[in-house]
Design a protein around this motif. Sequence first.
Motif, short mmCIF file in Angstrom:
data_model
loop_
_atom_site.label_atom_id
_atom_site.label_comp_id
_atom_site.label_asym_id
_atom_site.label_seq_id
_atom_site.Cartn_x
_atom_site.Cartn_y
_atom_site.Cartn_z
N SER A 103 41.80 41.73 44.26
CA SER A 103 43.14 41.96 43.76
C SER A 103 44.15 41.68 44.87
O SER A 103 43.99 42.13 46.01
N VAL B 177 49.02 40.00 36.91
CA VAL B 177 47.75 39.93 37.64
C VAL B 177 47.88 38.96 38.82
O VAL B 177 48.34 37.83 38.65
N ILE C 284 46.01 45.87 39.08
CA ILE C 284 46.96 45.01 38.40
C ILE C 284 48.19 45.85 38.09
O ILE C 284 48.17 47.08 38.24
#
Length: 259
Positions: free
Chosen positions: A55, A95, A67
């Motif tokens: 991420s 995202v 996210i």
Amino acid sequence: MIPIKRGRDIEAMRRSCRVVTEVIEKIKQVLAPGITTAEVDQYAAHVIQSYGAKSAFLGYRGFPGNICISINEEVVHGIGGKRKICYGDLVKLDVGIVLDGWIGDTAKTYPVGTVDVEDLRLMEVTSTALMVGIAQARVGNRVGDISSAIERYVLEQGFQVVKDFVGHGVGRKLHEEPPIPNFGKAGHGPKLKEGMILAIEPMVNRGTAKVVILQDGWTAVTEDRQRSAHFEHTVLVTKKGPEILTLLEKDIELDCCIH
């Protein structure tokens, strides 16, 4: 200094953007009444990891989520938690992933079940505003040409653009130069050059453009609590015109409308 990407760097960005596009498509499949935003966030973490990526948001300036998941009046930077998704909600997924040191960044708004006509129109206008802005991402144009095109279109449709958050350059870092507001004057700002990669992301509100930040220090909501929509693409500036890096293969034909 605005970074210019060439050769292998561009290919690496194409890979990271292809992955983030596939990731968001998988996450949207679990959006259903009754699921919590925390559960969506954890599923997102699993999907991102399955691609060998990380991420780009988790830990960024202290952000606690994998996210951003924002519902209805939440504009952006929503954190996964106890809130449950309900039938009729507008859910915004933002995202960002890191793959081999390069960022892929995209956002979409999804209706859960049936939403009212004005919500559908809000989504359509925001998505179209993104494409209108992307059409200006051409060699020799300026950032203000993107900004002005987005703002003008949104206002003509009777909605408001959020001015507190902007798009940005993207590459090795999540936020690079230049900032890309969704409002401004044509002909102003940095000149666009071949090899620039831009994350263009209009956020559009049904009511006031004003937003406030909740006590969590992250989640931005509309001041009047009316609904908001958010769409984002990562775009490469080329001699032939803008190349959208975050399109699915089945959607590539949509790219032809901006060349």
